[in-house]
Design a protein around this motif. Structure first.
Motif, PDB file in Angstrom:
ATOM      1  N   GLY A  79       0.857  -1.186   0.000  1.00 54.83           N
ATOM      2  CA  GLY A  79       0.000   0.000   0.000  1.00 54.83           C
ATOM      3  C   GLY A  79       0.888   1.228   0.000  1.00 54.83           C
ATOM      4  O   GLY A  79       1.858   1.294   0.761  1.00 54.83           O
ATOM      5  N   LEU A  80       0.596   2.178  -0.897  1.00 47.67           N
ATOM      6  CA  LEU A  80       1.435   3.375  -1.020  1.00 47.67           C
ATOM      7  C   LEU A  80       0.598   4.637  -0.888  1.00 47.67           C
ATOM      8  O   LEU A  80      -0.573   4.662  -1.318  1.00 47.67           O
ATOM      9  CB  LEU A  80       2.129   3.401  -2.393  1.00 47.67           C
ATOM     10  CG  LEU A  80       3.138   2.292  -2.716  1.00 47.67           C
ATOM     11  CD1 LEU A  80       3.613   2.440  -4.167  1.00 47.67           C
ATOM     12  CD2 LEU A  80       4.314   2.291  -1.750  1.00 47.67           C
ATOM     13  N   ASN A  81       1.243   5.666  -0.345  1.00 42.47           N
ATOM     14  CA  ASN A  81       0.662   7.003  -0.315  1.00 42.47           C
ATOM     15  C   ASN A  81      -0.712   7.019   0.348  1.00 42.47           C
ATOM     16  O   ASN A  81      -1.655   7.600  -0.178  1.00 42.47           O
ATOM     17  CB  ASN A  81       0.583   7.547  -1.748  1.00 42.47           C
ATOM     18  CG  ASN A  81       0.604   9.059  -1.783  1.00 42.47           C
ATOM     19  OD1 ASN A  81       1.148   9.695  -0.884  1.00 42.47           O
ATOM     20  ND2 ASN A  81       0.004   9.643  -2.807  1.00 42.47           N
ATOM     21  N   LEU A  82      -0.814   6.342   1.479  1.00 43.40           N
ATOM     22  CA  LEU A  82      -2.092   6.304   2.178  1.00 43.40           C
ATOM     23  C   LEU A  82      -2.073   7.203   3.402  1.00 43.40           C
ATOM     24  O   LEU A  82      -1.019   7.577   3.898  1.00 43.40           O
ATOM     25  CB  LEU A  82      -2.482   4.869   2.570  1.00 43.40           C
ATOM     26  CG  LEU A  82      -1.424   3.762   2.577  1.00 43.40           C
ATOM     27  CD1 LEU A  82      -0.573   3.813   3.781  1.00 43.40           C
ATOM     28  CD2 LEU A  82      -2.086   2.429   2.433  1.00 43.40           C
ATOM     29  N   ASN A  83      -3.284   7.533   3.857  1.00 42.43           N
ATOM     30  CA  ASN A  83      -3.416   8.295   5.093  1.00 42.43           C
ATOM     31  C   ASN A  83      -3.306   7.312   6.249  1.00 42.43           C
ATOM     32  O   ASN A  83      -4.257   6.611   6.572  1.00 42.43           O
ATOM     33  CB  ASN A  83      -4.766   9.028   5.108  1.00 42.43           C
ATOM     34  CG  ASN A  83      -5.043   9.654   6.453  1.00 42.43           C
ATOM     35  OD1 ASN A  83      -4.161   9.739   7.325  1.00 42.43           O
ATOM     36  ND2 ASN A  83      -6.278  10.100   6.643  1.00 42.43           N
ATOM     37  N   VAL A  84      -2.133   7.272   6.873  1.00 37.33           N
ATOM     38  CA  VAL A  84      -1.876   6.247   7.892  1.00 37.33           C
ATOM     39  C   VAL A  84      -2.665   6.502   9.183  1.00 37.33           C
ATOM     40  O   VAL A  84      -2.675   5.655  10.064  1.00 37.33           O
ATOM     41  CB  VAL A  84      -0.361   6.121   8.207  1.00 37.33           C
ATOM     42  CG1 VAL A  84       0.399   5.624   6.997  1.00 37.33           C
ATOM     43  CG2 VAL A  84       0.225   7.422   8.727  1.00 37.33           C
TER      44      VAL A  84
END
Ligand code: AMP
Ligand code: MN
Ligand code: MN
Ligand code: MN
Length: 277
Positions: A79-84
């Motif tokens: 998963g990339l560039n997600l709102n963690v």
């Protein structure tokens, strides 16, 4: 631009701390980095603090490598560039951590009952030292206790695909982890597609299902993949409408064939995942 969108810190089974990983990426000329530890983002969070304080660091993209299953196969989705901080995502990661803990108990139990090994759970836990516990820690425990001659032998004999310690009963379905990523505003990338040893038909089916449930990209350049492998996955990606990603899957000295920042070039006619960032 040099993208490395798949690597591990010592918050999972990598060797380097998040800070050392960022330093090495800078040294190797990586301009955009994603730290994708197995089922945890604590390494990414540490690296983010470090990058805020340092100059000349690569652009850091949030990342994770989630374990799941598709049919009988263990699959990894990056998963990339997600709102963690997206609450359902935070909760999903907490469940993944619990699943890893339960799985470690099952692995230890099966290795005792089916392979006659001693209880390796205390040693594996100590070696994991607070990081996400997994098969590499059991392999290290076996090596430490003289049960195998090297890590590779541990996987070959006890932990690799189809062996007694290859436990996947705890993992969620592929569609579910893709949904976690998408709902956290991220991009789901199918990791190292040739590592699963699927037939061509199965791989195509898996990638088709992945796309249908919201997956957007596939690692066309993964680890130490050779030119023929890159061409093959690149073509599949084009045919299935998936974007191309690139990641070294760097872990440190235990997997010296995967070096941070060393990724094959993506063929010019493949649209790349970083065009979304
Ligand atoms: P797990 O996340 O517990 O399923 O463990 C999988 C990890 O084990 C992979 O991400 C690799 O880092 C590592 N691994 C898999 N196969 C081998 C091998 N043959 N030798 C050393 N490490 C391996
Ligand atoms: Mn790993
Ligand atoms: Mn993986
Ligand atoms: Mn990985």
């Amino acid at each position: 631009m040099l993208y490395d969108l798949h690597c591990h810190s010592d918050h999972s089974d990598g060797e380097l701390s998040p800070e050392q990983l960022v330093d090495l990426a800078r040294e190797r000329g990586v301009t955009c980095l994603a730290i994708t530890d197995h089922d945890t983002d604590s390494g990414y969070r540490r690296a983010r603090l470090y990058c805020e304080a340092e100059s000349d660091v690569p652009r850091l993209i949030s990342g994770i490598e989630l374990s799941c299953v598709w049919r009988k196969f263990s699959i990894h989705v990056v998963g990339l560039n997600l709102n963690v901080d997206h609450p359902p995502y935070v909760e999903a990661l907490a469940r993944q951590a619990q699943a890893r803990e339960r799985r470690a108990e099952t692995i230890a139990h099966k290795l005792q009952k089916k392979s006659g090994l001693p209880d390796l759970l205390p040693a594996a836990r100590r070696l994991a030292a607070g990081s996400t516990i997994g098969r590499p820690h059991f392999a290290a425990a076996m090596l430490e206790q003289g049960l195998v001659s090297d890590l590779n032998a541990a996987f070959k004999r006890y932990l690799g695909a189809g062996k007694c310690g290859d436990v996947k009963t705890e993992w969620p379905e592929l569609a579910e982890v893709v949904q976690w990523i998408v709902e956290a505003g991220g991009v789901a990338v199918l990791a190292h597609p040739l590592k699963y040893k699927m037939t061509r038909t199965k791989l195509r089916q898996m990638l088709t299902d992945f796309g249908e449930c919201g997956g957007r990209a596939v690692e066309v350049a993964s680890g130490s993949s050779d030119t023929a492998e890159v061409q093959y996955v690149a073509r599949l990606a084009r045919e299935l409408g998936l974007l191309a990603s690139a990641g070294s899957d760097f872990h440190g000295r235990k997997m010296p064939w995967n070096q941070l920042g060393r990724v094959a070039a993506i063929p010019a006619d493949n649209p790349c995942v970083w065009e979304l960032f």
